[in-house]
Design an enzyme around this catalytic site. Sequence first.
Site, PDB file in Angstrom:
ATOM      1  N   SER A 177       0.845  -1.186   0.000  1.00  0.00           N
ATOM      2  CA  SER A 177       0.000   0.000   0.000  1.00  0.00           C
ATOM      3  C   SER A 177       0.885   1.242   0.000  1.00  0.00           C
ATOM      4  O   SER A 177       1.646   1.451  -0.932  1.00  0.00           O
ATOM      5  CB  SER A 177      -0.969  -0.047   1.188  1.00  0.00           C
ATOM      6  OG  SER A 177      -1.991   0.896   1.026  1.00  0.00           O
ATOM      7  N   ASP A 213      -9.796  -3.581  -5.514  1.00  0.00           N
ATOM      8  CA  ASP A 213      -9.156  -2.803  -4.454  1.00  0.00           C
ATOM      9  C   ASP A 213      -9.829  -1.439  -4.307  1.00  0.00           C
ATOM     10  O   ASP A 213      -9.937  -0.681  -5.274  1.00  0.00           O
ATOM     11  CB  ASP A 213      -7.668  -2.625  -4.763  1.00  0.00           C
ATOM     12  CG  ASP A 213      -6.862  -2.208  -3.551  1.00  0.00           C
ATOM     13  OD1 ASP A 213      -7.402  -1.493  -2.693  1.00  0.00           O
ATOM     14  OD2 ASP A 213      -5.682  -2.589  -3.476  1.00  0.00           O
ATOM     15  N   HIS A 217      -8.032  -4.898  -1.506  1.00  0.00           N
ATOM     16  CA  HIS A 217      -6.802  -4.419  -0.890  1.00  0.00           C
ATOM     17  C   HIS A 217      -6.176  -5.431   0.061  1.00  0.00           C
ATOM     18  O   HIS A 217      -4.957  -5.521   0.153  1.00  0.00           O
ATOM     19  CB  HIS A 217      -7.099  -3.122  -0.140  1.00  0.00           C
ATOM     20  CG  HIS A 217      -5.892  -2.294   0.154  1.00  0.00           C
ATOM     21  ND1 HIS A 217      -5.099  -1.744  -0.835  1.00  0.00           N
ATOM     22  CD2 HIS A 217      -5.318  -1.912   1.326  1.00  0.00           C
ATOM     23  CE1 HIS A 217      -4.112  -1.054  -0.285  1.00  0.00           C
ATOM     24  NE2 HIS A 217      -4.220  -1.149   1.028  1.00  0.00           N
TER      25      HIS A 217
END
Length: 676
Positions: A530, A615, A650
């Site tokens: 991330s 995501d 995610h």
Amino acid sequence: MKAPQAQKIAKELNSHDHIRIDHYYWMNDRENPDVIEYLNQENDFTEHTLTHTKGLQKTLYDEMVGRIKQTDMSVPYFYHGYYYFARYEEGKEYPIYSRKKDSLDNDEEIMLDVNELAKDQSYYQIGAYEVSPNNKLLAYAEDTVSRRIYDIRFKNLETGEILEDKLANNGTSLAWSNDNEHIFYTIKDETLRTAKIYRHKLGTDQKNDVLIFEENDDTFYTFVYQSKSRNYIVIGSTSTMTSEYQILDANNPLGEFQIIQPRTRGLEYGIYDYKDELFILTNHEAKNFRLMKTPISNPSLENWTEVLAHRENVLLEDLDIFENFMVLSERENGLTQLRVISSDNHVDYYIPFEEEVFMASSSLNPEYNTDIFRFGYGSLTTPSSVFDFDMKTKDRTLLKQQEVVGGYDPKEYHAERKYVTTRDGVKVPLSLVYKKSLKADSNDLLLYGYGSYGSSMDPYFSSARLSLLDRGFVFAIAHIRGGEEMGREWYENGKLHNKMNTFNDFIDCGDFLISEGYTTKEKLYAMGGSAGGMLMGVIVNERPELFNGVVAQVPFVDCVTTMLDDSIPLTTGEYDEWGNPNEKEYYETILSYSPYDNIKEHDYPAMLVTSGLHDSQVQYWEPTKWVAKLRDHNTGSKPILLMTNMETGHSGASGRFESFKEIALEYAFLIDLTNK
């Protein structure tokens, strides 16, 4: 098999009279069949390139899953007349949420068997659940897409009936009123920001629900919960730098909320009710936060009085309040300490821990009238553990320690803390773990980092990581600026115009590990996800020769374009973290490090990039575009691979075993580069 060649279609992007040309902008359309075809081609190429590691991947997966106690149960906690726990059955992916009335010797009541709920879904997650005050109803939030958009469903715990009520497009926060008829919940807007709070009455259609609060500032998000005392419904609004709370008597769901302290930019606070007072954790004239209190009847800032003063070297992170004690979570020198103070101030001490590098945190403590404080503990060598601590006698009881099936001896491993002096003279903590049997000469080493949002990377135990350590890897966590390991200033010196400190710290940690003989450039690897994936993107642009291989998980790498598009989920709420590029000064700052915009002709290290089609945090097209552009500029021959999970978002796979397939892929990629 050759790497896919992405089509180039020039897209001119003009901001502040500065023109960027993006040849892969067309990938920003998941409904375009050409995009899906391209993602499938990338997956096929990665599968082909790593075919020779299939056996290793299976071995790693079997090792990781083999260490898990398959039939297992969480430590039960007592709340409002029931013991609650989650348990797993052998071979099943999902938990079973259960409870027992009054005593653990009584019959089990299964509230949710997530295996049954998920059996026809490729992805399934319970985001939260709350039991009604009368213990008869269950509200739970479920996500079947992996976009972190939840439907709230209701179950009658006495009959097992799933009620007709269904609340769509939610976040995960929800709160019952004490009449057992109303529930407060959040609604997400088109950017997936939780922007509204509604009140729902059971048995009615969602379209008739009452809007209670709307967060009109698109840099804020809102949430709702019931206070620990169960006396109040609390609505919170927060941005990176500012917070605001309002409360309502939980016995009066149709009443009006009372604001505690209206938002003031830069003022952060959290509230904890205790009898007729509120304790307030705040940064008011206190960068590292201090503890104050105020009467609930008149709670605005001018009535706040100090309980514990600000300290330059101690970050006040959290508070647990009980009838006779309070427990403060304080971070000093990168480690969290748990401080116990009695309500009469006659007792004040820290719970002692012996290891040099560890992590400790408050666990579930939902009851007021107890002298028992539950906390979690672990380290790079100590499996995650849950303790009950008697705050009067100081006795602690180990309730559960994560079991590593097949045997694990922590004495075979060594953890240590080093401090790296960076290029600007700052000392950055570095946590390391490795097997004691390793030879003293240079070893393969995986350096992990994050360094954003004030999120501290604690030295946690991972049974999966043993598959690396047992193959001769050293694992290191760089506690770089942008986190809060060393206090609030540590965070502020790694954000906005100071963001390059985050990346320089990580690179300097890599150089340190080489200079100290832990590893060499040929044996140094990096990993981050991330915002940590952004970190990976910057370091390979800045120092591509420093790392032999890099794993970038769901990386945030197209920073300028994303931050200029306020229709993308979460963008506006990020302005205080990265800056608003609609302002020229921040445009130039973000542009200076944005991984996608700073790709050069380089001999890049071997790279594995992971992504999720659904995501909600980092849109799939960022890593996809990045890989295409990296390949186009790569002057070397090392592989640059993209693997997109076409069914998740995610956080990857939802099942407890499926996620290990992703870890096994990443570890196999790294181990393969060592030529072992």
